[in-house]
Design an enzyme around this catalytic site. Structure first.
Site, short mmCIF file in Angstrom:
data_model
loop_
_atom_site.label_atom_id
_atom_site.label_comp_id
_atom_site.label_asym_id
_atom_site.label_seq_id
_atom_site.Cartn_x
_atom_site.Cartn_y
_atom_site.Cartn_z
N ASP A 137 3.39 -28.07 2.38
CA ASP A 137 3.19 -26.52 2.41
C ASP A 137 4.47 -25.89 2.77
OD1 ASP A 137 2.76 -27.17 4.93
OD2 ASP A 137 0.88 -26.03 5.11
N SER A 138 5.52 -26.57 3.29
CA SER A 138 6.89 -26.36 3.63
C SER A 138 7.47 -25.31 2.52
CB SER A 138 7.73 -27.35 3.90
OG SER A 138 7.72 -28.54 3.11
N ASP B 87 -0.09 -31.46 0.15
CA ASP B 87 -0.60 -30.69 1.44
C ASP B 87 -1.85 -29.83 1.02
OD1 ASP B 87 0.57 -31.51 3.49
OD2 ASP B 87 2.19 -30.04 3.28
N GLU C 124 -3.59 -31.18 8.46
CA GLU C 124 -3.09 -31.25 10.03
C GLU C 124 -3.89 -31.24 10.85
OE1 GLU C 124 -0.35 -27.77 10.50
OE2 GLU C 124 0.91 -28.51 8.67
N GLU D 45 5.56 -35.30 13.57
CA GLU D 45 6.47 -34.32 13.45
C GLU D 45 6.62 -33.79 14.83
OE1 GLU D 45 5.78 -31.47 10.77
OE2 GLU D 45 7.67 -30.25 11.37
O1 KIV Z 1 5.24 -29.24 4.62
C1 KIV Z 1 5.82 -30.34 4.83
O2 KIV Z 1 6.90 -30.43 4.24
C2 KIV Z 1 5.50 -31.20 5.80
C3 KIV Z 1 6.54 -32.33 6.22
C4 KIV Z 1 7.49 -31.28 7.20
C5 KIV Z 1 6.11 -33.40 6.87
O3 KIV Z 1 4.33 -31.30 6.46
#
Ligand code: KIV
Length: 275
Positions: free
Chosen positions: A44-45, A83, A115, A182
Site C-alpha cells: 500500500d506504499s 497488501d 499490519e 519494519e
Molecule cells: O507497503 C509496503 O510497501 C510495505 C513494505 C514497506 C514492507 O508494507
C-alpha cells in the site's frame, strides 16, 4: 521455478535468504520477476510512491486490486503478496475474510499482507482458514502512523521489545506464513527471527532477518520525497530518467527526433495524387 509459501519456509529452513521487492505495475513486475527475485509485494506504499499521498491511509481496495492485477500479469515465478489497505480488515473478522478473498480472486495474488500483532490474530486465523495465506507486518506499521505520531523505529524499550516478540509469536500461532519486520533494531529483529519458525522479511531491521524487502523506487533512487536510513540505492535510475526526459525535450525541439528510422513510408505516387 515458481515461488510459493512452501518455498519461503524451505528457504528459511535451508538458511537461504529470501528477496522481495515492491511493484505496482506490469512492466516493473516483469523485470523483477525476470531478475529472479523470490517475491513481489504490491504494497500500500503505492499510496506514497505511485499516487503521491503523504501516508497509506487513503489507499482503497480498488487501488490495491487495480495495481495487484497488473503485477500478477507480469509475475510468472515470483510469489505475489498484495497488501490489505487501511480499514479493510481492522473493522471485523468478516470484513477481513471478504476483502482478503476479493484481493485473491480479483488480482490472482498468492497471499495477502496485513499490519498488526495480537489484535489482528482473529483476522489472520479466519483468512488462513479460508485458504488464503497471510503475511503479517510488525514494527513500524505505516497504517498506524497517526497512533505512532510519526515514522519512528519501534521496539526500543524493554516493554516494546517484549511486545514485539509476543506479537511475532502470536501471528505465527494464528497461521501467518511470514512476518515483515519494519524499522526494528537489528539485534531485536534477529532475536525475533530466531524465536519464530516462519521467515521474517526485514525492511530497516538488519541482516539477521530471513529475507529483505525494499520499495523499488527507493532502491532505484526514483522517489525523492524522503530517503529512509535503511535504503541502499542500487542504481540512480531517477537521474537516468530525468536526463532522458531532458534529452527528449531537446531532440523534439531541435528537430532531431523523430528521424527517418522512426517514420513510416508511403509510395510517392500516392502522395502526388493527393495534390
Ligand atoms: O507497503 C509496503 O510497501 C510495505 C513494505 C514497506 C514492507 O508494507
Amino acid at each position: 521455478m515458481k515461488n510459493t509459501v512452501t518455498t519461503y519456509q524451505q528457504m528459511k529452513d535451508n538458511h537461504e535468504k529470501i528477496t522481495m521487492l515492491t511493484a505496482y505495475d506490469y512492466s516493473t513486475a516483469k523485470l523483477i520477476d525476470e531478475a529472479g527475485i523470490n517475491s513481489i509485494l504490491v504494497g500500500d506504499s503505492l499510496g506514497n510512491v505511485m499516487l503521491g499521498y503523504d501516508t497509506t491511509i487513503a489507499v482503497t481496495m480498488e487501488d490495491m486490486i487495480h495495481h495487484g492485477k497488473a503485477v500478477c500479469r507480469g509475475a510468472k515465478n515470483a510469489l505475489v503478496v498484495v497488501d490489505m489497505p487501511f480499514m479493510s480488515y481492522q473493522t471485523s473478522v468478516y470484513d477481513a475474510v471478504v476483502n482478503a478473498g476479493r484481493l485473491m480472486k480479483e488480482t490472482g495474488c498468492a497471499a495477502v499482507k496485513l499490519e498488526g500483532g495480537k489484535v489482528v490474530c482473529p483476522q489472520i486465523k479466519a483468512i488462513v482458514d479460508a485458504s488464503i495465506p497471510v503475511c503479517a507486518h510488525l514494527g513500524l506499521t505505516p497504517q498506524s502512523i497517526n497512533a505512532f505520531g510519526g515514522f519512528k523505529v519501534q521496539g526500543k524499550s524493554l516493554e516494546a521489545a517484549q511486545k514485539l516478540i509476543e506479537d511475532a509469536k502470536a501471528v505465527e500461532e494464528a497461521g501467518a506464513f511470514a512476518i515483515v519486520l519494519e524499522c526494528v533494531p537489528e539485534k531485536l529483529a534477529k532475536m525475533i527471527s530466531e524465536a519464530v519458525h516462519v521467515p521474517t522479511i526485514g525492511i530497516g531491521a538488519g541482516a539477521g532477518c530471513d529475507g529483505q524487502v525494499l520499495v523499488y523506487q527507493d532502491m532505484l533512487a526514483m522517489f525523492s520525497d524522503f530517503k529512509p536510513k535503511f535504503v541502499r540505492q542500487f542504481a540512480n535510475v531517477g537521474e537516468i530518467m530525468k536526463q532522458a526526459f531532458k534529452d527528449y525535450d531537446v531532440a523534439v525541439k531541435d528537430g532531431s527526433f523523430p528521424a527517418a528510422e522512426h517514420c513510416y513510408k508511403i509510395d510517392d505516387d500516392v502522395i502526388e495524387k493527393l495534390y
